[in-house]
Scaffold this motif. Structure first.
Motif, PDB file in Angstrom:
ATOM      1  N   LYS A  24       0.845  -1.195   0.000  1.00  0.00           N
ATOM      2  CA  LYS A  24       0.000   0.000   0.000  1.00  0.00           C
ATOM      3  C   LYS A  24       0.874   1.236   0.000  1.00  0.00           C
ATOM      4  CE  LYS A  24      -4.621  -0.558   1.602  1.00  0.00           C
ATOM      5  NZ  LYS A  24      -5.606   0.063   2.466  1.00  0.00           N
ATOM      6  N   GLN A  74      -5.845   0.783  -7.286  1.00  0.00           N
ATOM      7  CA  GLN A  74      -6.442   0.400  -6.012  1.00  0.00           C
ATOM      8  C   GLN A  74      -6.484   1.610  -5.065  1.00  0.00           C
ATOM      9  OE1 GLN A  74      -4.394  -2.854  -4.107  1.00  0.00           O
ATOM     10  NE2 GLN A  74      -5.639  -2.680  -2.237  1.00  0.00           N
ATOM     11  N   GLU A  85      -9.784   3.508  -3.576  1.00  0.00           N
ATOM     12  CA  GLU A  85      -9.988   3.666  -2.125  1.00  0.00           C
ATOM     13  C   GLU A  85     -10.206   5.130  -1.763  1.00  0.00           C
ATOM     14  OE1 GLU A  85      -6.759   1.830  -0.071  1.00  0.00           O
ATOM     15  OE2 GLU A  85      -7.347  -0.197  -0.666  1.00  0.00           O
ATOM     16  N   GLU A 130     -13.580   6.197  -2.747  1.00  0.00           N
ATOM     17  CA  GLU A 130     -14.585   5.668  -1.814  1.00  0.00           C
ATOM     18  C   GLU A 130     -14.626   6.511  -0.534  1.00  0.00           C
ATOM     19  OE1 GLU A 130     -17.658   3.384  -0.731  1.00  0.00           O
ATOM     20  OE2 GLU A 130     -16.659   3.351  -2.680  1.00  0.00           O
ATOM     21  N   ILE A 131     -13.461   6.927  -0.083  1.00  0.00           N
ATOM     22  CA  ILE A 131     -13.380   7.730   1.151  1.00  0.00           C
ATOM     23  C   ILE A 131     -13.979   9.117   0.937  1.00  0.00           C
ATOM     24  CG2 ILE A 131     -11.747   8.877   2.729  1.00  0.00           C
ATOM     25  CD1 ILE A 131      -9.890   6.446   2.252  1.00  0.00           C
TER      26      ILE A 131
END
Lengths: 110, 227
Positions: free
Chosen positions: A2, A85, A89, A92-93
């Motif tokens: 990540k 990815q 993310e 989405e946040i």
């Protein structure tokens, strides 16, 4: 793996994800993302260190070209997966709760 | 006793010292509690215009000093444009190895491209170039160097920190020397600048040192906390 994604990093990653095969250099990225040099170069250095992008020196004769060789960056295969990815993310946040994106509808209802 | 006897220089260096101009009223000299508090009181009384003059002198002296010693020599064969000269100042905050990697392979080619971009006017290019260089000089270079793959050796890091202090001391000394020289020529009132400038830059240097020290102490603990 990540990576830490700030809004500035997301701008840079999105640029690379939009055209994964493109070779981009610093000034070009600065113009496309509207980031300053003080923000962009630390991000590029970090992404290169983490293996998300790969840097390579332009193969030219500086004297013949009349300019120094630039450093080009391309996104790596693994970097592309990580970037997609991370951007998903982040999306989405930062998405407003209760809203879903519907193709063809603008916020004004047009 | 003259009007300016018993000044900052006396307080800092002893009453026998006479190398710097003295500018404290004799009534306050030698009084108890007239140490740091008195000094701050005097600094607060310095007119803003003199602070501005001192600041401008300090900036000019600092730039002139660094340009002469470190920058001018290296840019002779490339270009003497101010954005490039400014960009070369990043050498002060990065190690030689990282400077070569970052400046010569990334920053300078991009700045060169910016300065020769025909889509903008010469003035716009110049301003953009200054903006580009200043953003790196004022912190961007340090952040980029930290993220760069070639880690500096511990001894090298200590040396870099020591070098920063040396540069700061050099700038202070050069600034104070310049203003001192000007003060001698112009006379009354100007000596306030010398004390004010010297002490202010010294305080800044001390503050920066403390911040660096605290940050370095905290960093290993943060690394341990990370998985």
């Amino acid at each position: 793996m990540k990576i830490k994604v700030t809004m500035a990093t997301a701008k840079v990653l999105r640029l690379f994800v939009e055209e994964p095969t493109a070779e981009r250099y610093g000034w070009e990225i600065m113009q496309a993302t509207a980031l300053g040099s003080g923000s962009l170069y630390p991000i590029l250095a970090r992404l290169e260190r983490e293996g998300v992008i790969a840097g390579a020196q332009e193969d030219i004769d500086p004297k013949a070209e009349g300019r120094p060789a630039r450093r080009f960056y391309t996104i790596t295969g693994e970097g592309l997966r990580i970037a997609r990815q991370a951007l998903a993310e982040l999306h989405e946040i930062t998405r407003v709760p209760g809203t879903t994106w519907q193709p063809g509808l603008s916020p004004q209802g047009g | 006793m003259s009007k300016f006897q018993g000044g900052v220089a006396d307080r800092l260096l002893g009453s026998g010292y006479s190398g710097m101009p003295q500018f404290v009223d004799s009534e306050h000299a030698g009084q108890p509690g007239a140490g740091l508090l008195g000094l701050l009181h005097e600094l607060a009384a310095v007119p803003v215009s003199e602070w501005i003059v001192a600041l401008v002198c300090a900036v000019i002296a600092a730039i002139a000093y660094e340009l002469t010693i470190k920058v001018l020599k290296g840019t002779k064969q490339v270009t003497l444009m101010l954005p490039v000269l400014l960009l070369r100042l990043t050498r002060l905050t990065t190690s030689r190895q990282k400077f070569r990697l970052l400046y010569e392979r990334q920053w300078y080619p991009d700045l060169h491209n910016l300065l020769t971009d025909t889509h903008h006017t010469a003035f716009a290019r110049y301003l953009k170039g200054l903006q580009f260089s200043l953003a790196l000089v004022l912190g961007g270079a340090i952040r980029a160097a930290r993220q760069t793959q070639t880690p500096a050796q511990p001894t090298r890091r200590r040396f870099e920190r020591l070098r920063s202090w040396t540069v700061l001391t050099n700038i202070t000394t050069a600034s104070v020397s310049l203003v001192h020289t000007v003060a001698k020529e112009t006379g009354v009132g100007i000596p306030y600048i010398v004390g004010g400038l010297g002490v202010a830059v010294s305080f800044c240097g001390f503050g920066i040192g403390v911040v660096i020290w605290l940050r370095d102490r905290r960093r290993p603990q943060q690394r341990k906390q990370q998985p």
